[in-house]
Design an enzyme around this catalytic site. Structure first.
Site, PDB file in Angstrom:
ATOM      1  N   ARG A  38       0.828  -1.214   0.000  1.00 35.37           N
ATOM      2  CA  ARG A  38       0.000   0.000   0.000  1.00 35.37           C
ATOM      3  C   ARG A  38       0.863   1.265   0.000  1.00 35.37           C
ATOM      4  O   ARG A  38       0.456   2.285  -0.554  1.00 35.37           O
ATOM      5  CB  ARG A  38      -0.940  -0.006   1.210  1.00 35.37           C
ATOM      6  CG  ARG A  38      -2.112  -0.947   1.017  1.00 35.37           C
ATOM      7  CD  ARG A  38      -3.065  -0.886   2.182  1.00 35.37           C
ATOM      8  NE  ARG A  38      -4.268  -1.644   1.894  1.00 35.37           N
ATOM      9  CZ  ARG A  38      -5.267  -1.802   2.741  1.00 35.37           C
ATOM     10  NH1 ARG A  38      -5.197  -1.282   3.956  1.00 35.37           N
ATOM     11  NH2 ARG A  38      -6.326  -2.499   2.400  1.00 35.37           N
ATOM     12  N   LYS A 202     -16.888 -15.435   5.149  1.00 41.37           N
ATOM     13  CA  LYS A 202     -18.290 -15.058   5.306  1.00 41.37           C
ATOM     14  C   LYS A 202     -19.028 -14.792   4.009  1.00 41.37           C
ATOM     15  O   LYS A 202     -18.623 -13.956   3.211  1.00 41.37           O
ATOM     16  CB  LYS A 202     -18.355 -13.779   6.152  1.00 41.37           C
ATOM     17  CG  LYS A 202     -17.991 -13.996   7.593  1.00 41.37           C
ATOM     18  CD  LYS A 202     -18.247 -12.732   8.348  1.00 41.37           C
ATOM     19  CE  LYS A 202     -18.119 -12.982   9.838  1.00 41.37           C
ATOM     20  NZ  LYS A 202     -18.285 -11.746  10.587  1.00 41.37           N
ATOM     21  N   GLY A 356      -7.032  -8.642   1.093  1.00 37.98           N
ATOM     22  CA  GLY A 356      -5.711  -8.795   1.698  1.00 37.98           C
ATOM     23  C   GLY A 356      -5.084 -10.168   1.573  1.00 37.98           C
ATOM     24  O   GLY A 356      -3.935 -10.295   1.127  1.00 37.98           O
ATOM     25  N   GLY A 379     -12.609  -4.619   1.347  1.00 35.33           N
ATOM     26  CA  GLY A 379     -14.010  -4.195   1.387  1.00 35.33           C
ATOM     27  C   GLY A 379     -14.322  -3.170   0.306  1.00 35.33           C
ATOM     28  O   GLY A 379     -15.378  -3.221  -0.327  1.00 35.33           O
TER      29      GLY A 379
HETATM   30  C1  3PG Z   1      -8.811  -1.890   4.813  1.00 33.48           C
HETATM   31  O1  3PG Z   1      -7.764  -2.423   5.181  1.00 33.48           O
HETATM   32  O2  3PG Z   1      -9.756  -2.546   4.321  1.00 33.48           O
HETATM   33  C2  3PG Z   1      -8.917  -0.386   4.877  1.00 33.48           C
HETATM   34  O3  3PG Z   1      -7.734   0.190   5.308  1.00 33.48           O
HETATM   35  C3  3PG Z   1     -10.082   0.039   5.740  1.00 33.48           C
HETATM   36  O4  3PG Z   1      -9.873  -0.382   7.061  1.00 33.48           O
HETATM   37  P1  3PG Z   1     -11.118  -0.635   8.025  1.00 33.48           P
HETATM   38  O5  3PG Z   1     -11.806  -1.882   7.550  1.00 33.48           O
HETATM   39  O6  3PG Z   1     -10.533  -0.767   9.409  1.00 33.48           O
HETATM   40  O7  3PG Z   1     -12.030   0.562   7.893  1.00 33.48           O
END
Ligand code: 3PG
Length: 397
Positions: A38, A202, A356, A379
């Site tokens: 990132r 999930k 990830g 997400g």
């Molecule tokens: C992630 O890693 O998906 C983003 O940095 C957002 O993080 P969060 O899910 O803690 O809001």
């Protein structure tokens, strides 16, 4: 494509450019950066600002520190890593707002970089209504606002969606944001055959994207923990495997829709099961149709599944993959995720990966370059595909 102002449209000379980046990087137990992807992906935007005669004030979150300062979530290691990558010093501020920070921002010269401390040390970052002045204070540090934090663009936070209102005509998407949007948008009009591989634990977090892509897909492969809820929907016993009881009807309905639309939906044919959730557990391979015995749990897809899926993917023109296909953090149960990553890396198709763990597996195997796009967002990539827009992008007027 985002039809908003772009970095190139703004005069950055002598300007302090406030950039929301996503440096929410995975950390080792010892607190060092486990994967700097990132940070690397933010370099084009930062370098462009510096080259254009501006200075960069970077802000980010790291982890979920619950709205209060916590040294475990300090961005200091990211400042160090960024400094190494840029080859120039990167200052780390002791906070993200306040007099000291204001002075550091004022003193910043063109060509210099300042990284603010974790914005989530303030509760108003995640709950902007708690203190509307928080976003305003952050905004006061810069002349121009750039959002390059694609991975956080699905959050309506002070430093993402809220702050942009303070920069009318002076806010833009960064290069990473544009790259993400371009690749993920192309999945909305994919070249066929288009296959979707979905894993992870999930169904509840992935069903939206599955449904939105269903009419475009030529085949769907479901692995990871969520496969066991699909097994339950088919009446297959799952022993002690992870599952979501309330999602069984959702899984059943999804399978029904696939069959009505004549879209093949592949569930694992064979499964590696273990007698404990541990890398050292006793394990064996069974056929899914046998059902998983009590005391055992599904940990990975089996060799027949790997072979079948790899050969079915061969004619792909487009593939979207999100989520690990087994417990990939345990080396004994990472085989399915790794072998499918290898199979995808040899395709001539457009291959887009989000999330990830699946991206981490690709990096771990040094396979990144054959892939068309490895999204920095988990997400965010799912929500972008599902809705076609995100609040952090919409705010850039
Ligand atoms: C992630 O890693 O998906 C983003 O940095 C957002 O993080 P969060 O899910 O803690 O809001």
């Amino acid at each position: 494509m985002i039809s908003k102002l772009q970095l190139q449209d703004l005069d950055l000379k002598g300007k302090k450019v406030l950039v929301r980046v996503d440096f929410n990087v995975p950390l080792t137990k010892e607190g060092s950066i486990a994967d700097d992807a990132r940070i690397k992906e933010s370099l084009p935007t930062i370098q462009y600002i510096l080259k254009s005669g501006g200075s960069a004030i970077l802000m980010s979150h790291l982890g979920r520190p619950k709205g209060a300062p916590d040294p475990h979530f300090s961005l200091a290691p990211c400042a160090k890593a960024l400094s190494k990558l840029l080859g120039i010093p990167v200052q780390i501020a002791p906070d993200c707002i306040g007099q000291k920070v204001e002075k550091m921002a004022q003193d910043l010269q063109p060509g210099q970089v300042l990284l603010l401390e974790n914005v989530r040390f303030y509760p108003a970052e995640e709950n902007p209504s708690l203190d509307p002045t928080f976003a305003k204070k952050l905004a006061s540090l810069g002349d121009i606002y750039v959002n390059d934090a694609f991975a956080t663009a699905h959050r309506i936070h002070s430093s993402t969606a809220v702050i942009a209102q303070y920069f009318p005509g002076k806010s833009a998407a960064g290069f990473l944001m544009l790259k993400e949007v371009n690749f993920l948008s192309s999945l909305l009009n994919p070249k066929h055959p288009f296959y979707i591989i979905i894993g992870g634990a999930k169904i509840s977090s992935k069903i939206g994207v599955l449904k939105s892509l269903l009419s475009k897909a030529d085949g769907i492969f479901i692995g990871g923990g969520m496969a066991f809820t699909f097994f339950l929907a088919q009446g297959i016993k799952i022993g002690n495997s992870i599952h979501e009881d309330d999602q069984i009807p959702v899984a059943a309905q999804f399978l029904k829709e696939c069959s009505e639309k004549n879209i093949p939906c592949w569930l694992p044919k064979d499964v590696i099961i273990a007698n404990d959730f541990s890398d050292e557990a006793q394990s064996k391979c069974i056929l899914a149709s046998q059902g998983i015995p009590e005391g055992w749990q599904g940990m990975d897809i089996g060799p027949q599944t790997i072979e079948k899926w790899s050969s079915s993917l061969k004619d792909a023109a487009t593939v979207f993959w999100n989520g690990p296909l087994g417990v990939s953090e345990f080396s004994h149960f990472a085989t399915g995720t790794e072998k499918i990553a290898k199979a995808l890396s040899s395709l001539k198709a457009m291959t887009v990966v989000g999330g990830g763990d699946s991206v981490a597996a690709i990096h771990h195997l040094n396979l990144a370059s054959p892939f068309s796009h490895l999204s920095t967002g988990g997400g965010a990539s799912l929500e972008f595909i599902e809705h076609g827009h995100l609040p952090g992008i919409d705010a850039l007027k």
